[in-house]
Scaffold this motif. Structure first.
Motif, mmCIF file in Angstrom:
data_model
loop_
_atom_site.group_PDB
_atom_site.id
_atom_site.type_symbol
_atom_site.label_atom_id
_atom_site.label_comp_id
_atom_site.label_asym_id
_atom_site.label_seq_id
_atom_site.Cartn_x
_atom_site.Cartn_y
_atom_site.Cartn_z
ATOM 1 N N ARG A 10 1.887 7.501 -4.751
ATOM 2 C CA ARG A 10 1.353 7.768 -6.028
ATOM 3 C C ARG A 10 0.519 9.073 -5.900
ATOM 4 N N ARG B 153 0.827 -1.224 0.042
ATOM 5 C CA ARG B 153 0.005 -0.022 0.119
ATOM 6 C C ARG B 153 0.934 1.436 0.212
ATOM 7 N N LYS C 210 3.122 2.044 -1.954
ATOM 8 C CA LYS C 210 3.290 2.640 -3.254
ATOM 9 C C LYS C 210 2.122 3.171 -3.872
ATOM 10 N N SER C 211 0.765 2.722 -3.211
ATOM 11 C CA SER C 211 -0.281 3.433 -3.557
ATOM 12 C C SER C 211 -0.312 4.824 -2.997
#
Length: 220
Positions: free
Chosen positions: A173, A167, A169-170
């Protein structure tokens, strides 16, 4: 393509897209370089803050709003520049160094965004004026960009990487959304009358992102 060649290609891609574990390398040389980087990144902010406490005038806040916002924008562009630049040149021309330190640069960008917001609040002076500004497109986009940037900055550390797992990386982003809205915020200032500064500063990143999209589409 042979199985070995395909595996090598996939390994190369993974190496380029996986975030470097900058928090795990704590050698004396690495820590020294990190402190030097933070000294460089923090010096203008410290100077502006000391200057404010020694001056505390409306004119000082007005003069500090613009450059702090510009530095915040430049630093987030540099942080986002890391991945496409590394994909383009591999680990040459400073790409590896930039990838290792992009988290620090991104956090510094958020710090300057906070400083920019602080000087804006000092410049505006009154709560009614701040609330009135919320109806302006250029102001509301700035607040949205700052709020989107908040969870990114708060999780830009090694413990958060381990805690959040995939999560993480999410969450990171969100930087792209915050940057796009922040870019619109800059473009829309002064009634869209002077977009060139933002376009010039962002042009290297825009070119590299266009190259990434073209590269992605060509492999499909």
């Amino acid at each position: 393509m042979s199985h070995n060649a395909r595996s090598a290609s996939q390994s190369s891609t993974a190496t380029l897209t996986t975030p470097p574990r900058s928090g795990g390398d704590n050698t004396a040389g690495t820590l020294l370089h990190r402190w030097i980087l933070w000294f460089i990144l923090a010096t203008p902010a410290v100077a502006w803050t000391i200057g404010w406490f020694g001056n505390q005038t409306l004119q000082y806040a007005e003069h500090a709003v613009h450059p702090t916002g510009v530095i915040a924008g430049i630093l987030v562009i540099v942080a986002l520049f890391a991945t496409p630049w590394r994909q383009l040149v591999r680990n040459r021309y400073g790409a590896l160094w930039l990838a290792r330190h992009r988290r620090h640069i991104g956090v510094a960008s958020f710090g300057y965004a906070l400083l920019h917001t602080w000087f804006y609040l000092l410049e505006t002076e009154s709560v009614p004026s701040i609330l009135t500004d919320l109806y302006r497109f250029d102001m509301v986009t700035g607040w949205i960009a700052l709020l989107l940037f908040l969870p990114v900055a708060m999780t830009s550390n090694t413990p958060s990487v381990h805690t959040l797992g995939q999560r993480w990386k999410s969450v990171q982003r969100l930087t792209y959304a915050a940057s796009i809205i922040g870019f619109i915020h800059i473009l829309s200032l002064n009634g869209w009358s002077n977009p060139w500064e933002a376009l010039i500063v962002a042009s290297p990143l825009l070119v590299l992102e266009a190259w990434r999209v073209r590269r992605f589409l060509s492999t499909r």
